[in-house]
Design a protein around this motif. Structure first.
Motif, PDB file in Angstrom:
ATOM      1  N   SER A   1       0.848  -1.193   0.000  1.00 34.75           N
ATOM      2  CA  SER A   1       0.000   0.000   0.000  1.00 34.75           C
ATOM      3  C   SER A   1       0.881   1.239   0.000  1.00 34.75           C
TER       4      SER A   1
ATOM      5  N   PHE B   1       0.697   5.658  -0.049  1.00 33.47           N
ATOM      6  CA  PHE B   1      -0.153   6.802   0.257  1.00 33.47           C
ATOM      7  C   PHE B   1       0.596   8.095  -0.080  1.00 33.47           C
TER       8      PHE B   1
ATOM      9  N   SER C   1       2.864   0.888   3.490  1.00 31.63           N
ATOM     10  CA  SER C   1       2.542  -0.088   4.533  1.00 31.63           C
ATOM     11  C   SER C   1       2.230  -1.411   3.853  1.00 31.63           C
ATOM     12  N   PHE C   2       1.951  -2.433   4.652  1.00 35.15           N
ATOM     13  CA  PHE C   2       1.577  -3.720   4.085  1.00 35.15           C
ATOM     14  C   PHE C   2       0.298  -4.206   4.739  1.00 35.15           C
ATOM     15  N   THR C   3      -0.447  -4.988   4.009  1.00 33.70           N
ATOM     16  CA  THR C   3      -1.694  -5.546   4.524  1.00 33.70           C
ATOM     17  C   THR C   3      -1.403  -6.387   5.754  1.00 33.70           C
TER      18      THR C   3
ATOM     19  N   GLU D   1      -1.354  -3.355  10.398  1.00 34.84           N
ATOM     20  CA  GLU D   1      -2.087  -2.729  11.506  1.00 34.84           C
ATOM     21  C   GLU D   1      -1.772  -1.243  11.648  1.00 34.84           C
ATOM     22  N   GLY D   2      -1.805  -0.556  10.500  1.00 36.39           N
ATOM     23  CA  GLY D   2      -1.655   0.894  10.554  1.00 36.39           C
ATOM     24  C   GLY D   2      -0.235   1.383  10.717  1.00 36.39           C
ATOM     25  N   ARG D   3       0.721   0.493  10.614  1.00 40.23           N
ATOM     26  CA  ARG D   3       2.118   0.891  10.770  1.00 40.23           C
ATOM     27  C   ARG D   3       2.622   1.418   9.428  1.00 40.23           C
ATOM     28  N   TYR D   4       2.530   2.717   9.249  1.00 43.73           N
ATOM     29  CA  TYR D   4       3.011   3.365   8.041  1.00 43.73           C
ATOM     30  C   TYR D   4       4.487   3.718   8.197  1.00 43.73           C
TER      31      TYR D   4
ATOM     32  N   PHE E   1       6.869   6.588   6.650  1.00 39.60           N
ATOM     33  CA  PHE E   1       6.839   7.814   5.854  1.00 39.60           C
ATOM     34  C   PHE E   1       8.213   8.116   5.278  1.00 39.60           C
TER      35      PHE E   1
END
Lengths: 111, 114
Positions: B31, B33, B95-97, B100-103, B105
């Motif tokens: 993913s 963003f 991030s990866f599927t 758990e929201g660990r982006y 940047f």
């Protein structure tokens, strides 16, 4: 949709003071909740997270507890240091990969 | 891993010019963003991709903005023509599927349109 509201800054504290930055969320269901930190000139970094009610996330002396009854996830630290000066973002994640961030709270800690 | 890599770090351009921002996500992340950060509006999600496919572009301001992800290791955000109000810091995150929201940047691109 999900949204996050965090206290307006800036916040200025003296070293060793107690820190609270308030964050509340609105969501359908039970989102995961996060605090990210941005140091000057850098991107955001994950500070801590909690994925369900009553979970407490903690890291580097910072803590936040997922409160379902008050829809809150307030960030606290018992004794701040100059090196904690940064911008802090509260965020939530619902049913997708997307994180929704608050507007950020700038913290300055003076020696 | 070198983390999420963005280029350039700084860009100054004249109004009306085309601007292209680049991002290389972390290997294995599926993913990606694009965010824009300004003092007035804070951090805004512009678009995100999953497995190279745009999933949500509702944050893209207008037709002057476009984003592509031709493969898993590269994405671009293009502004054509640029305007002074586009001046901001643009961040890419990956991030990866199941992460758990660990982006993660990147360090951002500071864009100034004069």
């Amino acid at each position: 949709g999900n949204s996050v509201t965090q206290m307006e800054g800036p916040v200025t504290l003296s070293e060793e003071a107690f820190l609270t930055i308030n964050c509340t969320y609105t969501a359908t269901g039970y989102p995961s909740l996060f605090w990210y930190v941005q140091y000057p000139g850098e991107g955001l970094q994950l500070l801590l997270k909690a994925t369900k009610a009553d979970d407490k996330g903690s890291n580097k002396g910072f803590e936040a507890t997922y409160r379902k009854e008050t829809t809150s996830f307030h960030l606290e630290k018992g004794s701040v240091q100059v090196s904690d000066s940064a911008v802090y973002f509260c965020a939530s994640q619902g049913g997708s990969e997307k994180l929704v961030f608050g507007k950020g709270t700038k913290l300055t800690v003076n020696p | 891993d070198a983390g999420v890599i963005q280029s350039p770090r700084h860009e100054v351009t004249e109004m009306g010019q085309e601007v292209t921002l680049r991002c290389k996500p972390i290997s294995g992340h599926n993913s990606l963003f694009w965010y824009r950060q300004t003092m007035m509006r804070g951090l805004e999600l512009l678009i995100y991709f999953n497995n190279n496919v745009p999933i949500d572009d509702s944050g893209m301001p207008e037709d002057r903005f476009s984003a592509k992800m031709p493969n898993a290791s590269f994405s671009t955000l293009k502004i054509q023509p640029s305007e002074p109000r586009d001046s901001a810091v643009y961040f890419c995150a990956s991030s990866f599927t199941g992460g758990e929201g660990r982006y993660t940047f990147g360090s951002g691109t500071r864009l100034t349109v004069v």
